[in-house]
Enzyme design. Structure first.
Site, mmCIF file in Angstrom:
data_model
loop_
_atom_site.group_PDB
_atom_site.id
_atom_site.type_symbol
_atom_site.label_atom_id
_atom_site.label_comp_id
_atom_site.label_asym_id
_atom_site.label_seq_id
_atom_site.Cartn_x
_atom_site.Cartn_y
_atom_site.Cartn_z
ATOM 1 C CD GLU A 15 -3.164 0.584 0.180
ATOM 2 O OE1 GLU A 15 -2.590 1.588 -0.273
ATOM 3 O OE2 GLU A 15 -4.366 0.358 0.019
ATOM 4 N NE ARG A 98 -5.134 -2.131 9.214
ATOM 5 C CZ ARG A 98 -4.973 -1.597 8.003
ATOM 6 N NH1 ARG A 98 -4.467 -0.372 7.875
ATOM 7 N NH2 ARG A 98 -5.347 -2.260 6.926
ATOM 8 C CG ASN A 141 -8.457 2.734 1.124
ATOM 9 O OD1 ASN A 141 -7.290 2.992 0.887
ATOM 10 N ND2 ASN A 141 -8.898 1.508 1.258
ATOM 11 C CG ASP A 191 -7.453 -0.184 -1.821
ATOM 12 O OD1 ASP A 191 -6.980 0.719 -1.114
ATOM 13 O OD2 ASP A 191 -7.295 -1.389 -1.549
#
Length: 286
Positions: A15, A98, A141, A191
């Site tokens: 990522e 998180r 995101n 995403d």
């Protein structure tokens, strides 16, 4: 344009790719393997740092360090020693949450989100002081700014929507949230994203085997097919910002699915005919 694997990273959850123009290298994270990766493009040299726990995203900083968004805190990574120094804590009262994707705005403020149960995630801005900018998210995101700097984009992946906000560059404030891209009912999830110099969005499609390009009105115009099921985030890099780098993931895939997408978790790249926008550094790191 056909993306090809350039680093056999075998990340569980690759990522957050960021191109560093000063070092001419790409940094990215492997969230669940607790690593920050570096690729020197000219030589192909690779390096990684073990950072001890989940790392959702990173930001460029002056000097030999990076800012990391880890599970429940921001931290400094010393690139020379590999030491990780906690900076501040957040959401320690929400153990299921998180930190996730993050990026610096053109004014050098670091924006990052958190993820958790339905509606438990938030969006934060850090510029030497931490401020919560949005609430009620599930997986905060892909985020980015329009090429003119007046619009901020934010993805909530499980809701399959990308929001747009009016962005006030001087104050760093957000207003007038609206649904910019609505993918509800699709078999995939938006995403990470990046914005090119023409103002088009490039969005990784988790479970969609592709990166989709959308025009400034949110209309899909082009798709880059990948041989892996879970692309996670694209970013532009290279000396002319005309290479698109794409991180990918293997997490959650069955053995059969990994065999079908052999390069799951690897880093991909493709030459493009358009250029991206430069990454920005954190301007007030104290």
């Amino acid at each position: 344009m056909i993306p090809v694997p350039i680093v056999q990273a075998r990340a569980r959850l690759g990522e957050g790719p960021v191109w560093d123009p000063l070092r001419q290298c790409l940094f990215w994270v492997d969230i669940y393997n607790h690593r920050v990766h570096q690729l020197i493009l000219e030589t192909g040299a690779e390096r990684w740092w073990e950072v001890g726990e989940v790392v959702g995203s990173l930001a460029l900083v002056a000097g030999e360090r990076l800012l990391l968004a880890q599970r429940h805190h921001l931290a400094w990574l010393d690139l020379l020693s590999g030491a990780v120094e906690p900076l501040l804590e957040l959401e320690t009262d929400r153990p299921q949450n998180r930190c996730n994707d993050g990026k610096c705005d053109p004014q050098g403020r670091f924006w990052f989100g958190t993820m958790g149960p339905e509606g438990a995630g938030s969006l934060y801005r850090y510029d030497g002081h931490l401020e919560r900018m949005e609430t009620g998210l599930t997986i905060s995101n892909g985020l980015g700014w329009s090429s003119d700097g007046h619009t901020f984009y934010l993805t909530d992946s499980p809701r399959q929507q990308i929001y747009a906000y009016d962005f006030a560059a001087e104050t760093g404030s957000l207003s007038h949230r609206r649904v910019f891209i609505d993918l509800r009912g699709s078999s995939f999830f938006p995403d990470g994203l990046t914005v090119d110099a023409q103002g088009y969005l490039w969005v990784a499609l988790w479970d969609g085997w592709a990166v989709q390009r959308f025009d400034p009105q949110g209309i899909p115009v082009e798709k880059l097919e990948l041989p892996v099921q879970r692309p996670t985030c694209p970013t532009f890099g290279g000396s002319h910002l005309d290479r698109l780098f794409i991180t990918t993931a293997a997490v959650g895939l069955s053995e059969k699915e990994i065999q079908e997408g052999f390069h799951a978790g690897d880093l991909f790249a493709v030459q493009t005919v358009v250029r991206g926008l430069p990454a920005h550094r954190l301007m007030n790191p104290v």
